[in-house]
Write an enzyme that holds these catalytic residues in place. Structure first.
Site, PDB file in Angstrom:
ATOM      1  N   ARG A 122       4.050 -25.753  28.319  1.00 30.23           N
ATOM      2  CA  ARG A 122       3.102 -24.647  28.530  1.00 30.23           C
ATOM      3  C   ARG A 122       1.655 -25.149  28.677  1.00 30.23           C
ATOM      4  NH1 ARG A 122       4.520 -20.039  24.322  1.00 30.23           N
ATOM      5  NH2 ARG A 122       3.007 -18.903  25.595  1.00 30.23           N
ATOM      6  N   SER A 167      -6.670 -13.874  27.728  1.00 30.76           N
ATOM      7  CA  SER A 167      -5.750 -14.457  26.756  1.00 30.76           C
ATOM      8  C   SER A 167      -6.374 -14.460  25.373  1.00 30.76           C
ATOM      9  CB  SER A 167      -5.408 -15.896  27.170  1.00 30.76           C
ATOM     10  OG  SER A 167      -4.936 -16.617  26.051  1.00 30.76           O
ATOM     11  N   GLN A 169      -5.142 -15.950  22.902  1.00 33.69           N
ATOM     12  CA  GLN A 169      -5.010 -17.294  22.332  1.00 33.69           C
ATOM     13  C   GLN A 169      -6.215 -18.149  22.714  1.00 33.69           C
ATOM     14  OE1 GLN A 169      -1.133 -18.767  23.441  1.00 33.69           O
ATOM     15  NE2 GLN A 169      -0.084 -17.219  22.215  1.00 33.69           N
ATOM     16  N   ASP A 318       3.652  -9.008  25.891  1.00 36.55           N
ATOM     17  CA  ASP A 318       4.903  -9.517  25.313  1.00 36.55           C
ATOM     18  C   ASP A 318       6.071  -8.555  25.492  1.00 36.55           C
ATOM     19  OD1 ASP A 318       3.671 -11.826  24.569  1.00 36.55           O
ATOM     20  OD2 ASP A 318       3.268 -11.175  22.521  1.00 36.55           O
ATOM     21  N   ARG A 349       9.286 -15.624  32.228  1.00 40.62           N
ATOM     22  CA  ARG A 349       9.958 -14.345  31.941  1.00 40.62           C
ATOM     23  C   ARG A 349      10.248 -13.514  33.197  1.00 40.62           C
ATOM     24  NH1 ARG A 349       6.973 -13.119  26.134  1.00 40.62           N
ATOM     25  NH2 ARG A 349       8.447 -14.396  24.941  1.00 40.62           N
TER      26      ARG A 349
HETATM   27  C1  S3P Z   1      -0.913 -13.904  21.332  1.00 38.35           C
HETATM   28  C2  S3P Z   1      -1.454 -13.706  22.568  1.00 38.35           C
HETATM   29  C3  S3P Z   1      -0.654 -13.537  23.787  1.00 38.35           C
HETATM   30  C4  S3P Z   1       0.795 -13.198  23.473  1.00 38.35           C
HETATM   31  C5  S3P Z   1       1.341 -14.068  22.388  1.00 38.35           C
HETATM   32  C6  S3P Z   1       0.542 -13.891  21.111  1.00 38.35           C
HETATM   33  C7  S3P Z   1      -1.810 -14.123  20.184  1.00 38.35           C
HETATM   34  O1  S3P Z   1      -0.660 -14.745  24.511  1.00 38.35           O
HETATM   35  O2  S3P Z   1       1.573 -13.310  24.630  1.00 38.35           O
HETATM   36  O3  S3P Z   1       2.689 -13.768  22.123  1.00 38.35           O
HETATM   37  O4  S3P Z   1      -1.337 -14.034  19.024  1.00 38.35           O
HETATM   38  O5  S3P Z   1      -2.991 -14.372  20.416  1.00 38.35           O
HETATM   39  P1  S3P Z   1      -1.850 -15.107  25.549  1.00 38.35           P
HETATM   40  O6  S3P Z   1      -3.082 -15.251  24.778  1.00 38.35           O
HETATM   41  O7  S3P Z   1      -1.429 -16.406  26.189  1.00 38.35           O
HETATM   42  O8  S3P Z   1      -1.876 -13.983  26.529  1.00 38.35           O
END
Ligand code: S3P
Length: 448
Positions: A122, A167, A169, A318, A349
Protein backbone atom coordinates in the site's frame (compact mmCIF):
# COMPACT_ATOMS: atom_id res chain seq x y z
CA UNK A 1 -6.95 -21.08 6.81
CA UNK A 2 -10.51 -20.68 8.02
CA UNK A 3 -13.56 -21.00 5.79
CA UNK A 4 -17.12 -20.10 6.66
CA UNK A 5 -20.28 -21.71 5.33
CA UNK A 6 -23.38 -19.54 5.23
CA UNK A 7 -26.83 -21.12 4.96
CA UNK A 8 -29.35 -18.53 3.76
CA UNK A 9 -32.99 -18.28 4.69
CA UNK A 10 -33.49 -16.84 8.16
CA UNK A 11 -34.31 -13.17 8.73
CA UNK A 12 -32.02 -11.18 11.03
CA UNK A 13 -33.80 -10.18 14.23
CA UNK A 14 -32.77 -8.80 17.61
CA UNK A 15 -30.38 -6.34 19.20
CA UNK A 16 -26.57 -6.44 19.22
CA UNK A 17 -23.67 -4.17 19.95
CA UNK A 18 -20.61 -3.99 17.70
CA UNK A 19 -16.90 -3.49 18.56
CA UNK A 20 -15.58 -0.08 19.50
CA UNK A 21 -14.64 2.14 16.58
CA UNK A 22 -11.32 1.02 15.11
CA UNK A 23 -10.24 4.51 13.96
CA UNK A 24 -11.01 6.07 17.34
CA UNK A 25 -9.32 3.22 19.24
CA UNK A 26 -5.99 3.74 17.40
CA UNK A 27 -6.11 7.47 18.12
CA UNK A 28 -7.19 7.07 21.75
CA UNK A 29 -4.29 4.68 22.43
CA UNK A 30 -1.74 7.07 20.91
CA UNK A 31 -3.03 10.24 22.58
CA UNK A 32 -3.43 8.58 25.97
CA UNK A 33 0.12 7.22 25.68
CA UNK A 34 1.33 10.82 25.20
CA UNK A 35 -0.72 12.11 28.15
CA UNK A 36 0.40 12.44 31.76
CA UNK A 37 -0.88 9.72 34.09
CA UNK A 38 -3.11 6.71 33.62
CA UNK A 39 -6.11 6.79 31.29
CA UNK A 40 -8.74 4.13 30.77
CA UNK A 41 -10.13 3.43 27.31
CA UNK A 42 -13.41 1.55 27.58
CA UNK A 43 -15.12 -0.38 24.80
CA UNK A 44 -11.99 -0.39 22.64
CA UNK A 45 -11.81 -2.35 19.39
CA UNK A 46 -10.17 -5.72 20.12
CA UNK A 47 -9.43 -6.41 16.46
CA UNK A 48 -5.85 -7.33 15.54
CA UNK A 49 -5.28 -3.91 13.93
CA UNK A 50 -5.72 -2.10 17.22
CA UNK A 51 -3.91 -4.78 19.22
CA UNK A 52 -0.94 -4.15 16.95
CA UNK A 53 -1.06 -0.46 17.90
CA UNK A 54 -1.15 -1.50 21.58
CA UNK A 55 1.93 -3.69 20.96
CA UNK A 56 3.66 -0.83 19.13
CA UNK A 57 3.14 1.60 22.00
CA UNK A 58 4.33 -1.03 24.48
CA UNK A 59 7.47 -1.42 22.36
CA UNK A 60 7.88 2.37 22.65
CA UNK A 61 8.00 2.09 26.42
CA UNK A 62 4.34 2.65 27.33
CA UNK A 63 2.79 0.33 29.90
CA UNK A 64 -0.68 -0.78 28.77
CA UNK A 65 -2.80 -3.23 30.78
CA UNK A 66 -5.79 -4.76 29.09
CA UNK A 67 -8.95 -6.66 29.90
CA UNK A 68 -11.64 -7.68 27.44
CA UNK A 69 -13.46 -4.35 28.00
CA UNK A 70 -10.83 -1.77 28.72
CA UNK A 71 -7.27 -0.64 28.16
CA UNK A 72 -5.38 1.08 30.94
CA UNK A 73 -2.70 3.21 29.35
CA UNK A 74 0.05 4.61 31.59
CA UNK A 75 0.85 7.80 29.68
CA UNK A 76 4.50 8.85 29.38
CA UNK A 77 3.91 12.52 28.54
CA UNK A 78 4.56 14.26 25.21
CA UNK A 79 8.31 13.54 25.08
CA UNK A 80 8.30 10.26 27.02
CA UNK A 81 8.48 7.58 24.31
CA UNK A 82 11.65 5.52 24.01
CA UNK A 83 13.43 3.66 21.22
CA UNK A 84 12.05 0.19 20.48
CA UNK A 85 14.65 -2.55 20.26
CA UNK A 86 12.71 -4.43 17.59
CA UNK A 87 10.94 -3.73 14.32
CA UNK A 88 7.39 -2.45 14.94
CA UNK A 89 4.92 -4.67 13.08
CA UNK A 90 1.59 -2.96 12.32
CA UNK A 91 0.12 -6.12 10.77
CA UNK A 92 -2.70 -5.31 8.34
CA UNK A 93 -3.33 -1.78 9.59
CA UNK A 94 -2.90 1.22 7.31
CA UNK A 95 -4.06 3.51 10.11
CA UNK A 96 -1.54 1.98 12.49
CA UNK A 97 1.51 2.33 10.26
CA UNK A 98 0.64 5.78 8.88
CA UNK A 99 -0.25 7.36 12.24
CA UNK A 100 2.76 5.82 13.98
CA UNK A 101 5.12 7.04 11.25
CA UNK A 102 3.88 10.60 11.84
CA UNK A 103 4.20 10.16 15.59
CA UNK A 104 7.75 8.81 15.34
CA UNK A 105 9.11 11.25 12.74
CA UNK A 106 9.82 13.90 15.40
CA UNK A 107 11.28 11.70 18.17
CA UNK A 108 14.95 11.54 19.04
CA UNK A 109 15.34 7.86 18.20
CA UNK A 110 15.24 5.35 15.37
CA UNK A 111 12.31 3.08 14.46
CA UNK A 112 11.53 0.61 11.69
CA UNK A 113 7.85 0.05 10.90
CA UNK A 114 6.43 -2.71 8.75
CA UNK A 115 3.28 -4.76 8.24
CA UNK A 116 1.87 -7.78 6.43
CA UNK A 117 2.01 -8.42 2.67
CA UNK A 118 -1.02 -6.17 2.04
CA UNK A 119 0.50 -3.27 4.00
CA UNK A 120 3.80 -3.67 2.17
CA UNK A 121 1.92 -3.12 -1.12
CA UNK A 122 0.00 0.00 0.00
CA UNK A 123 1.16 3.57 -0.78
CA UNK A 124 3.24 5.25 1.93
CA UNK A 125 4.56 8.11 -0.24
CA UNK A 126 1.41 10.06 0.65
CA UNK A 127 2.73 10.47 4.23
CA UNK A 128 6.46 10.17 3.60
CA UNK A 129 6.54 13.11 1.17
CA UNK A 130 4.96 15.73 3.48
CA UNK A 131 6.76 14.35 6.52
CA UNK A 132 10.06 14.81 4.67
CA UNK A 133 8.98 18.40 3.93
CA UNK A 134 8.72 18.81 7.71
CA UNK A 135 12.33 17.66 8.00
CA UNK A 136 11.73 13.96 8.70
CA UNK A 137 14.34 11.41 7.69
CA UNK A 138 12.48 8.37 6.39
CA UNK A 139 13.76 5.60 4.15
CA UNK A 140 11.71 2.85 2.60
CA UNK A 141 11.45 0.61 -0.44
CA UNK A 142 10.95 2.41 -3.78
CA UNK A 143 12.29 5.68 -2.34
CA UNK A 144 9.93 5.59 0.63
CA UNK A 145 6.82 4.69 -1.35
CA UNK A 146 6.54 1.26 0.30
CA UNK A 147 7.04 -0.21 3.80
CA UNK A 148 9.13 -1.24 5.64
CA UNK A 149 9.83 2.35 6.64
CA UNK A 150 12.92 3.32 8.63
CA UNK A 151 12.29 6.51 10.59
CA UNK A 152 15.34 8.34 11.88
CA UNK A 153 13.78 10.75 14.39
CA UNK A 154 14.60 14.39 13.51
CA UNK A 155 13.79 17.94 14.55
CA UNK A 156 10.64 18.81 12.62
CA UNK A 157 9.42 22.19 11.39
CA UNK A 158 5.84 23.18 10.67
CA UNK A 159 4.59 23.19 7.07
CA UNK A 160 1.57 24.36 5.13
CA UNK A 161 0.29 21.33 3.26
CA UNK A 162 -2.56 20.91 0.80
CA UNK A 163 -3.13 17.16 0.76
CA UNK A 164 -4.04 15.92 -2.73
CA UNK A 165 -6.12 13.13 -1.22
CA UNK A 166 -9.04 13.20 1.24
CA UNK A 167 -7.40 10.82 3.68
CA UNK A 168 -7.79 10.88 7.45
CA UNK A 169 -4.67 8.75 7.74
CA UNK A 170 -2.58 11.37 5.94
CA UNK A 171 -4.15 14.23 7.90
CA UNK A 172 -3.71 12.43 11.22
CA UNK A 173 -0.15 11.35 10.52
CA UNK A 174 0.73 15.00 9.85
CA UNK A 175 -1.17 16.28 12.90
CA UNK A 176 0.74 13.85 15.12
CA UNK A 177 4.04 14.97 13.56
CA UNK A 178 2.94 18.61 13.96
CA UNK A 179 2.60 18.09 17.71
CA UNK A 180 6.38 17.65 17.81
CA UNK A 181 7.25 20.29 15.19
CA UNK A 182 8.42 23.86 15.73
CA UNK A 183 5.82 26.39 14.56
CA UNK A 184 2.29 26.32 13.20
CA UNK A 185 1.29 23.58 10.76
CA UNK A 186 -1.58 24.20 8.35
CA UNK A 187 -3.33 21.33 6.54
CA UNK A 188 -6.13 21.27 3.99
CA UNK A 189 -7.68 18.33 2.19
CA UNK A 190 -9.80 18.24 -0.99
CA UNK A 191 -12.86 16.96 0.90
CA UNK A 192 -13.39 16.50 4.61
CA UNK A 193 -12.30 13.00 5.69
CA UNK A 194 -13.20 11.47 9.07
CA UNK A 195 -12.42 13.99 11.81
CA UNK A 196 -11.78 11.73 14.81
CA UNK A 197 -8.25 13.05 15.35
CA UNK A 198 -9.52 16.63 15.44
CA UNK A 199 -12.27 15.69 17.90
CA UNK A 200 -9.88 13.80 20.15
CA UNK A 201 -7.35 16.67 20.07
CA UNK A 202 -10.24 18.91 21.14
CA UNK A 203 -11.32 16.40 23.82
CA UNK A 204 -7.76 16.66 25.20
CA UNK A 205 -7.64 20.48 24.73
CA UNK A 206 -4.70 20.30 22.33
CA UNK A 207 -3.85 23.49 20.39
CA UNK A 208 -5.71 22.65 17.17
CA UNK A 209 -8.13 25.05 15.46
CA UNK A 210 -10.14 24.92 12.28
CA UNK A 211 -10.01 28.13 10.19
CA UNK A 212 -12.53 27.59 7.39
CA UNK A 213 -11.33 24.40 5.72
CA UNK A 214 -7.78 24.68 7.13
CA UNK A 215 -6.56 22.83 10.21
CA UNK A 216 -4.14 24.95 12.21
CA UNK A 217 -1.94 23.18 14.73
CA UNK A 218 0.51 24.82 17.17
CA UNK A 219 3.48 22.52 17.64
CA UNK A 220 5.25 21.61 20.87
CA UNK A 221 2.63 22.66 23.45
CA UNK A 222 4.40 23.82 26.60
CA UNK A 223 1.89 22.15 28.84
CA UNK A 224 1.17 18.48 28.42
CA UNK A 225 -2.27 17.02 28.94
CA UNK A 226 -3.65 14.80 31.66
CA UNK A 227 -5.03 11.40 30.65
CA UNK A 228 -8.82 11.25 30.88
CA UNK A 229 -9.83 8.99 33.73
CA UNK A 230 -12.24 7.38 31.31
CA UNK A 231 -12.81 7.57 27.58
CA UNK A 232 -15.51 5.36 26.05
CA UNK A 233 -15.13 4.45 22.39
CA UNK A 234 -18.39 4.53 20.38
CA UNK A 235 -19.45 1.40 18.47
CA UNK A 236 -17.95 1.17 14.99
CA UNK A 237 -20.36 2.22 12.24
CA UNK A 238 -18.15 0.38 9.74
CA UNK A 239 -18.79 -2.86 11.68
CA UNK A 240 -22.50 -2.09 12.12
CA UNK A 241 -22.67 -1.53 8.35
CA UNK A 242 -22.73 -5.29 7.65
CA UNK A 243 -25.85 -5.80 9.74
CA UNK A 244 -27.45 -2.56 8.54
CA UNK A 245 -27.25 -3.84 4.97
CA UNK A 246 -28.00 -7.43 6.06
CA UNK A 247 -31.21 -6.37 7.80
CA UNK A 248 -32.19 -4.22 4.81
CA UNK A 249 -31.83 -7.01 2.23
CA UNK A 250 -32.99 -10.13 4.10
CA UNK A 251 -36.82 -10.06 4.08
CA UNK A 252 -38.52 -10.08 7.48
CA UNK A 253 -35.49 -8.63 9.32
CA UNK A 254 -35.65 -6.13 12.20
CA UNK A 255 -32.31 -5.36 13.87
CA UNK A 256 -31.19 -2.78 16.44
CA UNK A 257 -27.50 -2.02 16.88
CA UNK A 258 -26.84 -0.12 20.09
CA UNK A 259 -24.35 2.66 20.81
CA UNK A 260 -22.99 3.23 17.30
CA UNK A 261 -20.89 6.26 16.34
CA UNK A 262 -22.77 8.46 13.86
CA UNK A 263 -20.15 11.11 13.24
CA UNK A 264 -21.33 12.88 10.04
CA UNK A 265 -17.93 12.30 8.40
CA UNK A 266 -18.71 8.56 8.56
CA UNK A 267 -22.43 8.27 7.76
CA UNK A 268 -22.40 8.22 3.95
CA UNK A 269 -23.73 4.65 3.97
CA UNK A 270 -26.83 5.68 5.96
CA UNK A 271 -27.57 8.52 3.54
CA UNK A 272 -27.06 6.30 0.48
CA UNK A 273 -29.22 3.48 1.87
CA UNK A 274 -31.96 5.98 2.73
CA UNK A 275 -31.87 7.12 -0.91
CA UNK A 276 -32.08 3.45 -1.97
CA UNK A 277 -35.31 3.08 0.04
CA UNK A 278 -33.98 1.49 3.26
CA UNK A 279 -35.94 1.68 6.52
CA UNK A 280 -33.38 3.01 9.05
CA UNK A 281 -34.06 4.92 12.25
CA UNK A 282 -31.52 6.60 14.54
CA UNK A 283 -32.76 6.33 18.14
CA UNK A 284 -31.54 7.81 21.47
CA UNK A 285 -28.99 10.27 20.06
CA UNK A 286 -26.28 11.08 22.63
CA UNK A 287 -22.57 11.88 22.87
CA UNK A 288 -19.47 9.92 23.90
CA UNK A 289 -15.87 11.24 23.96
CA UNK A 290 -16.84 14.21 21.78
CA UNK A 291 -18.50 11.93 19.20
CA UNK A 292 -22.24 11.62 18.40
CA UNK A 293 -23.71 8.14 18.91
CA UNK A 294 -27.14 6.54 18.50
CA UNK A 295 -28.93 3.19 18.42
CA UNK A 296 -29.66 2.19 14.84
CA UNK A 297 -32.83 0.26 14.02
CA UNK A 298 -33.14 -1.29 10.55
CA UNK A 299 -36.06 -3.18 9.02
CA UNK A 300 -35.94 -4.91 5.66
CA UNK A 301 -37.18 -2.94 2.66
CA UNK A 302 -36.94 -3.28 -1.12
CA UNK A 303 -33.97 -1.24 -2.34
CA UNK A 304 -33.42 0.47 -5.68
CA UNK A 305 -30.22 1.53 -7.44
CA UNK A 306 -28.68 5.01 -7.06
CA UNK A 307 -25.84 7.12 -8.43
CA UNK A 308 -22.97 7.80 -6.02
CA UNK A 309 -20.50 10.53 -6.98
CA UNK A 310 -17.17 11.80 -5.58
CA UNK A 311 -18.85 13.97 -2.89
CA UNK A 312 -19.96 10.93 -0.94
CA UNK A 313 -16.77 8.89 -1.18
CA UNK A 314 -14.80 10.00 1.93
CA UNK A 315 -17.88 9.65 4.17
CA UNK A 316 -18.50 6.12 2.89
CA UNK A 317 -14.96 4.97 2.16
CA UNK A 318 -14.92 1.69 4.14
CA UNK A 319 -18.52 0.77 3.33
CA UNK A 320 -18.22 0.21 -0.43
CA UNK A 321 -17.79 -3.58 -0.23
CA UNK A 322 -21.05 -3.94 1.68
CA UNK A 323 -22.72 -1.24 -0.40
CA UNK A 324 -21.89 -3.31 -3.50
CA UNK A 325 -23.89 -6.14 -1.92
CA UNK A 326 -26.89 -3.84 -1.37
CA UNK A 327 -26.61 -2.63 -4.97
CA UNK A 328 -26.31 -6.19 -6.33
CA UNK A 329 -29.68 -7.20 -4.86
CA UNK A 330 -31.44 -3.85 -5.39
CA UNK A 331 -33.79 -3.13 -8.28
CA UNK A 332 -32.07 -1.25 -11.11
CA UNK A 333 -28.62 0.20 -11.67
CA UNK A 334 -26.13 1.64 -9.17
CA UNK A 335 -23.16 3.65 -10.42
CA UNK A 336 -20.22 4.52 -8.16
CA UNK A 337 -17.62 7.02 -9.41
CA UNK A 338 -14.71 9.00 -7.97
CA UNK A 339 -13.78 6.05 -5.75
CA UNK A 340 -10.27 5.22 -7.05
CA UNK A 341 -9.03 5.17 -3.42
CA UNK A 342 -10.79 1.80 -3.12
CA UNK A 343 -8.02 0.31 -5.24
CA UNK A 344 -5.41 0.91 -2.49
CA UNK A 345 -7.27 -0.49 0.52
CA UNK A 346 -6.60 -3.86 2.23
CA UNK A 347 -7.33 -5.27 -1.24
CA UNK A 348 -8.25 -3.57 -4.52
CA UNK A 349 -11.88 -3.42 -3.44
CA UNK A 350 -13.22 -2.50 -6.88
CA UNK A 351 -11.63 -5.61 -8.40
CA UNK A 352 -12.28 -7.98 -5.50
CA UNK A 353 -15.95 -7.09 -5.04
CA UNK A 354 -16.57 -7.19 -8.81
CA UNK A 355 -14.96 -10.65 -9.08
CA UNK A 356 -16.63 -12.17 -6.02
CA UNK A 357 -20.14 -10.84 -6.62
CA UNK A 358 -19.91 -11.85 -10.29
CA UNK A 359 -19.30 -15.41 -9.07
CA UNK A 360 -22.58 -15.06 -7.18
CA UNK A 361 -24.41 -14.07 -10.35
CA UNK A 362 -24.35 -10.26 -10.03
CA UNK A 363 -23.75 -8.06 -13.04
CA UNK A 364 -20.73 -5.92 -12.15
CA UNK A 365 -18.79 -3.65 -14.52
CA UNK A 366 -15.47 -2.33 -13.25
CA UNK A 367 -14.43 1.21 -14.01
CA UNK A 368 -11.07 2.77 -13.15
CA UNK A 369 -12.71 4.86 -10.40
CA UNK A 370 -15.71 2.78 -9.42
CA UNK A 371 -18.34 0.27 -10.47
CA UNK A 372 -21.54 -0.07 -12.39
CA UNK A 373 -23.83 -2.64 -10.79
CA UNK A 374 -26.98 -3.99 -12.38
CA UNK A 375 -29.15 -5.05 -9.44
CA UNK A 376 -30.98 -8.37 -9.51
CA UNK A 377 -34.14 -7.00 -7.87
CA UNK A 378 -34.15 -9.04 -4.65
CA UNK A 379 -37.91 -9.04 -4.31
CA UNK A 380 -38.41 -10.67 -7.72
CA UNK A 381 -38.68 -14.47 -7.86
CA UNK A 382 -35.49 -14.93 -9.91
CA UNK A 383 -33.70 -12.01 -8.30
CA UNK A 384 -31.45 -14.00 -5.97
CA UNK A 385 -27.70 -14.30 -5.78
CA UNK A 386 -26.18 -17.75 -6.37
CA UNK A 387 -24.59 -19.81 -3.63
CA UNK A 388 -20.93 -20.31 -4.54
CA UNK A 389 -17.40 -20.71 -3.20
CA UNK A 390 -15.87 -17.28 -2.74
CA UNK A 391 -12.82 -15.86 -1.02
CA UNK A 392 -11.86 -12.75 0.89
CA UNK A 393 -8.56 -11.93 -0.86
CA UNK A 394 -7.28 -11.36 2.69
CA UNK A 395 -9.59 -8.36 3.14
CA UNK A 396 -11.76 -8.36 6.29
CA UNK A 397 -14.45 -6.13 4.82
CA UNK A 398 -14.70 -8.25 1.67
CA UNK A 399 -15.04 -11.40 3.83
CA UNK A 400 -17.87 -9.93 5.91
CA UNK A 401 -19.62 -8.43 2.88
CA UNK A 402 -19.65 -11.82 1.14
CA UNK A 403 -21.06 -13.42 4.30
CA UNK A 404 -23.95 -10.94 4.24
CA UNK A 405 -24.46 -11.38 0.48
CA UNK A 406 -24.70 -15.14 1.10
CA UNK A 407 -27.70 -14.63 3.38
CA UNK A 408 -29.74 -13.70 0.31
CA UNK A 409 -28.41 -16.46 -1.97
CA UNK A 410 -30.52 -19.31 -3.31
CA UNK A 411 -28.24 -21.94 -1.72
CA UNK A 412 -25.31 -22.38 0.67
CA UNK A 413 -22.10 -20.36 0.15
CA UNK A 414 -18.59 -21.16 1.32
CA UNK A 415 -16.22 -18.24 1.90
CA UNK A 416 -12.52 -19.02 2.13
CA UNK A 417 -9.75 -17.07 3.89
CA UNK A 418 -11.92 -15.58 6.61
CA UNK A 419 -9.22 -15.33 9.30
CA UNK A 420 -8.78 -11.69 8.26
CA UNK A 421 -12.10 -10.84 9.95
CA UNK A 422 -10.05 -10.83 13.18
CA UNK A 423 -8.41 -7.56 12.12
CA UNK A 424 -11.54 -5.54 12.94
CA UNK A 425 -14.47 -7.67 14.14
CA UNK A 426 -13.52 -10.85 16.06
CA UNK A 427 -17.17 -11.37 17.16
CA UNK A 428 -18.66 -11.10 13.67
CA UNK A 429 -19.75 -14.75 13.43
CA UNK A 430 -21.25 -14.68 16.91
CA UNK A 431 -23.28 -11.52 16.10
CA UNK A 432 -24.47 -13.05 12.81
CA UNK A 433 -25.48 -16.33 14.48
CA UNK A 434 -27.25 -14.42 17.25
CA UNK A 435 -29.28 -12.31 14.81
CA UNK A 436 -30.15 -15.20 12.51
CA UNK A 437 -31.02 -17.36 15.53
CA UNK A 438 -29.06 -20.22 14.02
CA UNK A 439 -25.89 -21.26 15.72
CA UNK A 440 -25.61 -23.68 12.79
CA UNK A 441 -26.32 -20.98 10.19
CA UNK A 442 -22.69 -20.02 9.92
CA UNK A 443 -20.14 -22.77 10.27
CA UNK A 444 -16.45 -22.17 10.67
CA UNK A 445 -14.08 -24.83 9.47
CA UNK A 446 -10.35 -24.90 9.71
CA UNK A 447 -8.62 -25.86 6.48
CA UNK A 448 -5.18 -25.46 5.03
C1 S3P B 1 -8.98 5.55 8.47
C2 S3P B 1 -9.08 6.30 7.33
C3 S3P B 1 -9.51 5.76 6.04
C4 S3P B 1 -10.21 4.41 6.19
C5 S3P B 1 -9.47 3.51 7.13
C6 S3P B 1 -9.37 4.14 8.50
C7 S3P B 1 -8.49 6.19 9.70
O1 S3P B 1 -8.37 5.55 5.23
O2 S3P B 1 -10.35 3.81 4.94
O3 S3P B 1 -10.10 2.26 7.24
O4 S3P B 1 -8.65 5.59 10.80
O5 S3P B 1 -7.94 7.29 9.61
P1 S3P B 1 -7.75 6.75 4.33
O6 S3P B 1 -7.26 7.78 5.24
O7 S3P B 1 -6.64 6.11 3.54
O8 S3P B 1 -8.87 7.20 3.45
Amino acid sequence: MTSVTITPGKPLRGAISVPGDKSITHRAIILTALAEGMGTIKGYCRGEDCLNTVRALRALGVKIDHTADELRVHGKGLWGLSEPSEIVDCGNSGTGIRLLTGLLAGQDFFTVLTGDASIRRRPMGRIVKPLREMGATIAGRKGGELAPLAVMGSTLRAITYASPVASAQVKSSLLLAALFAQGTTRITEPRLSRDHTERLFQFYDLPLKREGTTLVMEGRPLLGWIAKAELTVPGDLSAAAFFIVGASIVPGSDVTITGVGVNPTRTGLLDILARMGADIQLLNPREEAGEPIADIRVKSAPLHGVTIGPDLIPRTIDEFPILCVAAAVAEGETVISGAEELRVKESDRIATMAAELRLMGAEMTERPDGLQIQGLGRHRENGRLRGTQGRSHGDHRVAMSLAIASLTAASETVIDETDCIETSFPDFHRCLSELSGTRGGTKETGSV
